[in-house]
Design a protein around this motif. Sequence first.
Motif, mmCIF file in Angstrom:
data_model
loop_
_atom_site.group_PDB
_atom_site.id
_atom_site.type_symbol
_atom_site.label_atom_id
_atom_site.label_comp_id
_atom_site.label_asym_id
_atom_site.label_seq_id
_atom_site.Cartn_x
_atom_site.Cartn_y
_atom_site.Cartn_z
ATOM 1 N N ALA A 124 0.840 -1.205 0.000
ATOM 2 C CA ALA A 124 0.000 0.000 0.000
ATOM 3 C C ALA A 124 0.872 1.251 0.000
ATOM 4 N N LEU A 125 1.937 1.229 0.794
ATOM 5 C CA LEU A 125 2.842 2.371 0.854
ATOM 6 C C LEU A 125 3.480 2.638 -0.507
ATOM 7 N N ILE A 126 4.000 1.600 -1.141
ATOM 8 C CA ILE A 126 4.671 1.772 -2.439
ATOM 9 C C ILE A 126 3.693 2.302 -3.483
ATOM 10 N N PHE A 127 2.494 1.714 -3.542
ATOM 11 C CA PHE A 127 1.529 2.142 -4.558
ATOM 12 C C PHE A 127 0.943 3.521 -4.254
ATOM 13 N N SER A 128 1.190 4.043 -3.051
ATOM 14 C CA SER A 128 0.772 5.419 -2.771
ATOM 15 C C SER A 128 1.676 6.424 -3.477
ATOM 16 N N HIS A 129 2.812 5.961 -3.967
ATOM 17 C CA HIS A 129 3.747 6.833 -4.681
ATOM 18 C C HIS A 129 3.512 6.752 -6.186
ATOM 19 N N GLY A 130 2.270 6.749 -6.591
ATOM 20 C CA GLY A 130 1.936 6.699 -8.006
ATOM 21 C C GLY A 130 1.424 8.030 -8.521
ATOM 22 N N ARG A 131 1.339 8.130 -9.824
ATOM 23 C CA ARG A 131 0.772 9.346 -10.414
ATOM 24 C C ARG A 131 -0.661 9.538 -9.928
ATOM 25 N N GLU A 132 -1.371 8.429 -9.777
ATOM 26 C CA GLU A 132 -2.709 8.424 -9.207
ATOM 27 C C GLU A 132 -2.799 7.268 -8.224
ATOM 28 N N LEU A 133 -3.787 7.346 -7.334
ATOM 29 C CA LEU A 133 -4.036 6.224 -6.429
ATOM 30 C C LEU A 133 -4.956 5.254 -7.160
ATOM 31 N N GLY A 134 -4.352 4.274 -7.803
ATOM 32 C CA GLY A 134 -5.095 3.360 -8.648
ATOM 33 C C GLY A 134 -5.640 2.165 -7.899
ATOM 34 N N PRO A 135 -6.106 1.162 -8.639
ATOM 35 C CA PRO A 135 -6.703 -0.030 -8.021
ATOM 36 C C PRO A 135 -5.718 -0.826 -7.171
ATOM 37 N N GLU A 136 -4.425 -0.756 -7.499
ATOM 38 C CA GLU A 136 -3.435 -1.488 -6.703
ATOM 39 C C GLU A 136 -3.364 -0.908 -5.285
ATOM 40 N N PHE A 137 -3.317 0.421 -5.202
ATOM 41 C CA PHE A 137 -3.315 1.046 -3.870
ATOM 42 C C PHE A 137 -4.590 0.695 -3.120
ATOM 43 N N ASP A 138 -5.718 0.800 -3.781
ATOM 44 C CA ASP A 138 -7.008 0.523 -3.145
ATOM 45 C C ASP A 138 -7.040 -0.906 -2.602
ATOM 46 N N LEU A 139 -6.540 -1.853 -3.390
ATOM 47 C CA LEU A 139 -6.528 -3.261 -2.982
ATOM 48 C C LEU A 139 -5.731 -3.457 -1.701
ATOM 49 N N TRP A 140 -4.500 -2.942 -1.687
ATOM 50 C CA TRP A 140 -3.620 -3.214 -0.549
ATOM 51 C C TRP A 140 -3.982 -2.366 0.662
ATOM 52 N N PHE A 141 -4.492 -1.161 0.447
ATOM 53 C CA PHE A 141 -4.922 -0.313 1.558
ATOM 54 C C PHE A 141 -6.094 -0.969 2.285
ATOM 55 N N LYS A 142 -7.042 -1.489 1.515
ATOM 56 C CA LYS A 142 -8.202 -2.156 2.120
ATOM 57 C C LYS A 142 -7.819 -3.501 2.724
ATOM 58 N N SER A 143 -6.903 -4.227 2.080
ATOM 59 C CA SER A 143 -6.457 -5.514 2.627
ATOM 60 C C SER A 143 -5.783 -5.320 3.971
ATOM 61 N N THR A 144 -4.957 -4.282 4.068
ATOM 62 C CA THR A 144 -4.280 -3.995 5.330
ATOM 63 C C THR A 144 -5.290 -3.613 6.409
ATOM 64 N N HIS A 145 -6.338 -2.910 6.005
ATOM 65 C CA HIS A 145 -7.351 -2.444 6.954
ATOM 66 C C HIS A 145 -8.004 -3.595 7.704
#
Length: 225
Positions: A124-145
């Motif tokens: 989630a941290l790595i995918f937060s460093h994207g041009r946009e917060l895409g589906p990869e960030f959403d997946l891992w952010f919610k999984s961590t939650h």
Amino acid sequence: MVRLLSLSFLALLIFILSGVAIRFAAADFYYERAKTAYSATQLNELQRSEMFLPFLRDLESALTWRSSHVDAIDLKADIFYQIWWLFPDAQYYEESSLLQSSIKLHESGLLIRKNWSYSQARMALIFSHGRELGPEFDLWFKSTHKIALYEAGLARSMMTVGLANWPRLSRLQQQITVEFIVASIEQKSNSLSDLKAELTVHKKLGLVCENTGHTERSSQLCAPD
């Protein structure tokens, strides 16, 4: 004859098990050496990315002896992220070979140690460093939650990720961030003064105080200075 075959089989089994034990021991040796040296290093004092090479060489040796050494995989992924943080090769993960390497390593680790909360949080941290917060960030952010609310440290790290990206978060992701914040407040290992300072910087202290229950720690956090 049968007894001779049995002894031969036993000798072969002992030889195989000894080889496995040697590989595991060698992998653990190199991993522990890398981990100990890395933990003792003041990372902000490293002046060149090449100064990380001793750690990476030891981890590569560990993985040569045992390719499934998941702790070595995770640590190698973390080091690639840290190199990027100090000496970025690109602004976004999409163009960064360092962050791409870190992603691949965490993916490999998660194949071995499924649903490992630490690796999910790092993704989630790595995918937060994207041009946009895409589906990869959403997946891992919610999984961590799903699990980080109950693990000391993880909720705090995800709180920081959420606050840093607040304007880019969806409404649901913002609500998840608030839940990470509430969990962080109740974790006694977290300093209330540090939490208050971080929330104040991001102008979210009022929002959080409106959404927390009246617990002893939340009352202390929300009390006027």
